[in-house]
Structures are given as C-alpha cells and as structure tokens.
Design a protein around this motif. Structure first.
Motif, PDB file in Angstrom:
ATOM      1  N   ASP A  68       2.576 -35.833  71.274  1.00  0.00           N
ATOM      2  CA  ASP A  68       2.080 -36.260  72.583  1.00  0.00           C
ATOM      3  C   ASP A  68       0.617 -35.874  72.829  1.00  0.00           C
ATOM      4  O   ASP A  68       0.220 -35.563  73.950  1.00  0.00           O
ATOM      5  N   HIS A  69      -0.187 -35.896  71.781  1.00  0.00           N
ATOM      6  CA  HIS A  69      -1.623 -35.671  71.930  1.00  0.00           C
ATOM      7  C   HIS A  69      -2.350 -36.890  71.369  1.00  0.00           C
ATOM      8  O   HIS A  69      -2.162 -37.259  70.212  1.00  0.00           O
ATOM      9  N   TYR A  70      -3.196 -37.509  72.200  1.00  0.00           N
ATOM     10  CA  TYR A  70      -3.799 -38.793  71.845  1.00  0.00           C
ATOM     11  C   TYR A  70      -5.309 -38.647  71.687  1.00  0.00           C
ATOM     12  O   TYR A  70      -5.965 -37.898  72.420  1.00  0.00           O
ATOM     13  N   ILE A  71      -5.845 -39.404  70.725  1.00  0.00           N
ATOM     14  CA  ILE A  71      -7.269 -39.327  70.428  1.00  0.00           C
ATOM     15  C   ILE A  71      -7.758 -40.695  69.961  1.00  0.00           C
ATOM     16  O   ILE A  71      -6.972 -41.513  69.458  1.00  0.00           O
ATOM     17  N   LEU A  72      -9.054 -40.956  70.139  1.00  0.00           N
ATOM     18  CA  LEU A  72      -9.643 -42.216  69.686  1.00  0.00           C
ATOM     19  C   LEU A  72      -9.488 -42.359  68.176  1.00  0.00           C
ATOM     20  O   LEU A  72      -9.640 -41.388  67.427  1.00  0.00           O
ATOM     21  N   ASN A  73      -9.206 -43.574  67.729  1.00  0.00           N
ATOM     22  CA  ASN A  73      -9.141 -43.853  66.294  1.00  0.00           C
ATOM     23  C   ASN A  73     -10.561 -44.063  65.770  1.00  0.00           C
ATOM     24  O   ASN A  73     -11.097 -45.168  65.804  1.00  0.00           O
ATOM     25  N   ASN A  74     -11.169 -42.992  65.297  1.00  0.00           N
ATOM     26  CA  ASN A  74     -12.564 -43.058  64.857  1.00  0.00           C
ATOM     27  C   ASN A  74     -12.744 -43.802  63.541  1.00  0.00           C
ATOM     28  O   ASN A  74     -13.879 -44.044  63.125  1.00  0.00           O
ATOM     29  N   LYS A  75     -11.644 -44.162  62.895  1.00  0.00           N
ATOM     30  CA  LYS A  75     -11.745 -44.957  61.671  1.00  0.00           C
ATOM     31  C   LYS A  75     -11.851 -46.449  61.981  1.00  0.00           C
ATOM     32  O   LYS A  75     -12.110 -47.246  61.086  1.00  0.00           O
ATOM     33  N   GLN A  77     -13.803 -49.401  63.779  1.00  0.00           N
ATOM     34  CA  GLN A  77     -15.062 -49.775  64.423  1.00  0.00           C
ATOM     35  C   GLN A  77     -14.797 -50.497  65.735  1.00  0.00           C
ATOM     36  O   GLN A  77     -15.563 -50.361  66.695  1.00  0.00           O
ATOM     37  N   VAL A  78     -13.704 -51.254  65.780  1.00  0.00           N
ATOM     38  CA  VAL A  78     -13.337 -51.942  67.026  1.00  0.00           C
ATOM     39  C   VAL A  78     -13.097 -50.919  68.132  1.00  0.00           C
ATOM     40  O   VAL A  78     -13.568 -51.078  69.267  1.00  0.00           O
ATOM     41  N   ALA A  79     -12.373 -49.851  67.793  1.00  0.00           N
ATOM     42  CA  ALA A  79     -12.082 -48.813  68.788  1.00  0.00           C
ATOM     43  C   ALA A  79     -13.360 -48.123  69.252  1.00  0.00           C
ATOM     44  O   ALA A  79     -13.553 -47.884  70.450  1.00  0.00           O
ATOM     45  N   LEU A  82     -15.311 -50.459  71.491  1.00  0.00           N
ATOM     46  CA  LEU A  82     -14.677 -50.607  72.802  1.00  0.00           C
ATOM     47  C   LEU A  82     -14.893 -49.353  73.644  1.00  0.00           C
ATOM     48  O   LEU A  82     -15.088 -49.440  74.861  1.00  0.00           O
ATOM     49  N   ARG A  83     -14.885 -48.211  72.999  1.00  0.00           N
ATOM     50  CA  ARG A  83     -15.177 -46.970  73.727  1.00  0.00           C
ATOM     51  C   ARG A  83     -16.566 -47.040  74.350  1.00  0.00           C
ATOM     52  O   ARG A  83     -16.763 -46.707  75.527  1.00  0.00           O
ATOM     53  N   GLN A  84     -17.559 -47.465  73.571  1.00  0.00           N
ATOM     54  CA  GLN A  84     -18.917 -47.576  74.094  1.00  0.00           C
ATOM     55  C   GLN A  84     -18.972 -48.588  75.237  1.00  0.00           C
ATOM     56  O   GLN A  84     -19.648 -48.370  76.252  1.00  0.00           O
ATOM     57  N   THR A  85     -18.247 -49.684  75.085  1.00  0.00           N
ATOM     58  CA  THR A  85     -18.241 -50.737  76.102  1.00  0.00           C
ATOM     59  C   THR A  85     -17.696 -50.222  77.429  1.00  0.00           C
ATOM     60  O   THR A  85     -18.310 -50.406  78.490  1.00  0.00           O
TER      61      THR A  85
END
Length: 417
Positions: A68-75, A77-79, A82-85
């Motif tokens: 139950d710990h969530y993190i951005l998928n840094n692998k 590029q789409v993710a 989208l984070r930057q967006t």
C-alpha cells in the motif's frame, strides 16, 4: 478558497478522479502510503481508493512498490511527462480535471491541430461559452475575432503535454506555418475597445450574453488547491513556494515604482533581482564567472567584465526611446527584454527579473497589461535562450499574444458581468 483542514470535512471517493490521485502520488518523489493519501484527500474509507489506484498501475503510470505504498513509475516516459503536465497545471491554477472532460477533448481535437482555427474548423456546438471563458482565463486560448469566430491555442507546457498524452497531434502543416500577423489587428482592437458600437464587442455579447457565467471560478477546484498545497511542500523540483513569494514581492515593488513614474535605472534593475532572489545569497550581485546555457551553445551571455557597461548602455538606449505607436512600444519592450536576458548579469533569476523589468516598462507606457500569465514564462525561455540566433521579433510576438489575452479577459469580463 481551500478545503477545511479539520476532519469534519470528508469526500466520497467518487468525488476524486484518477488524475487527482495521480497528482498526489506523482508529486511526491518518495511516494505516499495509502493511509496518508486518504488523509490528505479527506476520504473516510481508504480502501475505496485501491481500485482507481490499481487502474493507474495497470496503465503503467504508478507503482505499488510495497504494501500500500505508491510511487511514480519513473521508468515510463509517459508517466514522467504526465507528472510534469499536471504539476504545471497545479502551479498555473488550471483545473486539469476539466481538461480531461469529453467536452474539452472534443474541442481540442478540432482546435489544437492547426495554428489557428475558425467556426468552419470547430462546430458551433463545441464553441461552448463556459469552455471558452476557462481557456481564456487560463491563458490557453487567444480569440482573434468573435464574428466570425477565429482563435488560436497557446503553445504551453500543460496544453502540449495534455494533448500529447491524449494523442491529439498537430497537423504537419503546423510546423511550417506562417504566423498570423497581429500588430495592426491589436492596435485597432485597442482603439475600439471603449466603443460600445465595436462590432467585435457586440459579437462577443451575442456569444456570451445570458449564459450565467459571472462569478464562475475558472481556476483550481477547492480539492485541486488542497492537492497543490500538499504536493508543493514535498516536490521541490516542480514547486518552489519561497521563490514564488520572492518574485511576488519584487513584482509589487515594480508596481509601486512604475505608479510613481520612476524610470528604469541600473540600481532599480539590481533591486528587482535582489528582491526576486531574496532566498539566495546572490540577489542583486553580478555573476563572477562565465556561464553556458544548457542545450544551447549558440546563446552567448555577456563576458563578466562587460556586464556593468552593457547594462548602462541598455538603460541609456531606453532613455532616448520615445515610441509614438503601439508597435514601436512593443518593439522597445522586446528589445529590452531580450537584451537583458542576453547580458545575463546574474548567476540565476535573469528571466524572472526580465519579466519584472518588462512589467515596469509596460506600466510606464500605459499598456493595459494586468500581469504576465505564468503560462507564458516557458514561451519567453523558448524565444530567448532556446533560439539558435537572437530574434527580438519572436519576443515581440509573445508580447502580442499576452496583450491579446489581456484584451480577451477584459472583453469577456465586460460582456459576462
């Protein structure tokens, strides 16, 4: 307005979108536990968030890296894109949820593809007054004409990132476009703004009248503000509240000086930088080393021994300029902005200081710029430090776009209030 921080306020999980969840997770480099995520979003039943979080996992945007710990998928590029967006949307006070609505997506599929569009390109049913007001308020749409309706979507980190994610592509002709000239059009718009018989203003009234749009909030929702306030404390890469506060202080000082009619001097330029960079130890101090602009070896800042003389020359050049037309005023402002950026007198903060200088000049010239929207900051970087060869005309074109956005805001305020 923001959500109450006490526990008397609770949201139903149906009120929270997958984009809200993604923004909360992606905006934290270390990730976030489900329990804390539910607490931030004021959700009683944390398990109700698992299904939408799982959907984000399935799309490859986030990872559940432990229980139950969530993190951005840094692998992905789409993710990362989208984070930057969404981070840009939060920083610019744009309600990203509305931009993922079917109504907005249908509009963007028609309007985003080309340099400019008209009512032959976009069906009348998609020219929704509320949608248009939101786009103008968010500085993402320029309205050239209300009758016939002609507009242009502003190139912008949020809008471009959103359309890239939605796979809405520019037409090939866009990249070889000839920009629509704005000088004469804007001058006529300014001259006729107060005329009640102005045909464009009458057309705007016809389009927007009776739509009950007065007082609407076109920015972030209260939940969006809550998400932004929580994320910006942990995401120093995308958010910097201290720098933003310093910039606002410098902008306020500029407004004070320009209201008093003070002309620009080297000391005032340095004071603006000192205030804008008050959270550093080099505010107002000339750089003592040569610099190279990342990704653009053709951009040549002034050598350190030339900085004082180049700044004095800039001030002297402005002192003898007496623009008599709208176009000449913009030419002078574009020159001053670009010259300051190319002198690059300080270690950091040159672009934001240039925008403050620009505001000072525009105020003295009594140009009706209320502010320089945050969404245009990246545009200025592209047409200054991003070009292979200096081009003041490109800077001027961005100024014209900002001016048109300001005029659009005034027009819409007049017709919907």
């Amino acid at each position: 307005m923001s959500l109450p921080s006490n526990h008397s306020f609770h949201l139903n999980s149906q009120d929270i979108t997958r984009w809200d969840l993604f923004a909360c997770v992606a905006g934290r480099p270390e990730g976030i536990a489900l329990t804390r995520l539910a607490h931030i979003l004021h959700v009683d039943r944390e398990r109700s968030l698992i299904k939408p979080l799982y959907d984000l996992e399935e799309e490859g945007l986030i990872i559940c890296d432990s229980r139950d710990h969530y993190i951005l998928n840094n692998k992905s590029q789409v993710a990362k894109n989208l984070r930057q967006t969404l981070s840009f949307a939060l920083a610019s006070n744009c309600d990203y949820n509305f931009y993922f609505s079917e109504q907005m997506i249908a509009f963007l599929k028609k309007a985003y593809r080309s340099d400019h569009f008209n009512n032959r390109d976009v069906p009348a049913e998609l020219l929704d007054p509320a949608l248009l007001c939101r786009l103008v308020d968010n500085a993402l749409l320029l309205i050239y004409s209300y009758e016939p309706f002609t507009g242009r979507m502003v190139e912008n980190i949020f809008l471009d990132g959103l359309c890239d994610y939605l796979k809405i592509k520019r037409a090939k002709s866009f990249f070889f476009r000839k920009k629509m000239p704005l000088e004469q059009f804007l001058e006529e718009r300014t001259d006729n703004f107060q005329d009640p018989n102005n045909p464009q203003l009458q057309a705007a009234m016809k389009l927007f009248h009776g739509k009950n749009l007065a007082g609407r909030n076109w920015g972030l929702s209260p939940l969006g503000e809550e998400i932004r306030d929580s994320v910006e404390k942990e995401d120093s890469e995308m958010f910097d509240p201290a720098s933003k506060a310093c910039y606002e202080n410098s902008w306020q000082k500029m407004q004070e000086y320009s209201r008093e009619g003070k002309k620009l001097t080297v000391d005032i330029l340095r004071e603006y930088h000192h205030l804008a960079m008050a959270n550093t130890n080099f505010g107002g101090i000339y750089r003592d080393h040569e610099v190279v602009i990342a990704n653009n070896p053709n951009f040549k800042p002034a050598p350190i021994n030339e900085i004082p003389q180049r700044l004095r020359q800039l001030i002297d050049n402005l002192a003898v300029c007496e623009p008599s037309t709208f176009e000449e005023s913009l030419d002078m402002c574009a020159y001053a902005y670009n010259e300051f950026v190319h002198i690059h007198p300080f270690q950091d903060g040159n672009s934001r200081t240039a925008r403050i200088i620009l505001g000072h000049m525009l105020n003295l010239l009594r140009m009706p710029f209320e502010k320089i929207p945050d969404s245009f900051a990246a545009r200025f970087l592209i047409v200054t430090k991003g070009l292979q060869k200096r081009n003041d005309h490109e800077v001027k074109y961005v100024l014209e776009e900002i001016y048109l956005n300001c005029m659009n805001r005034k027009e819409l305020h007049q017709v919907i209030s």
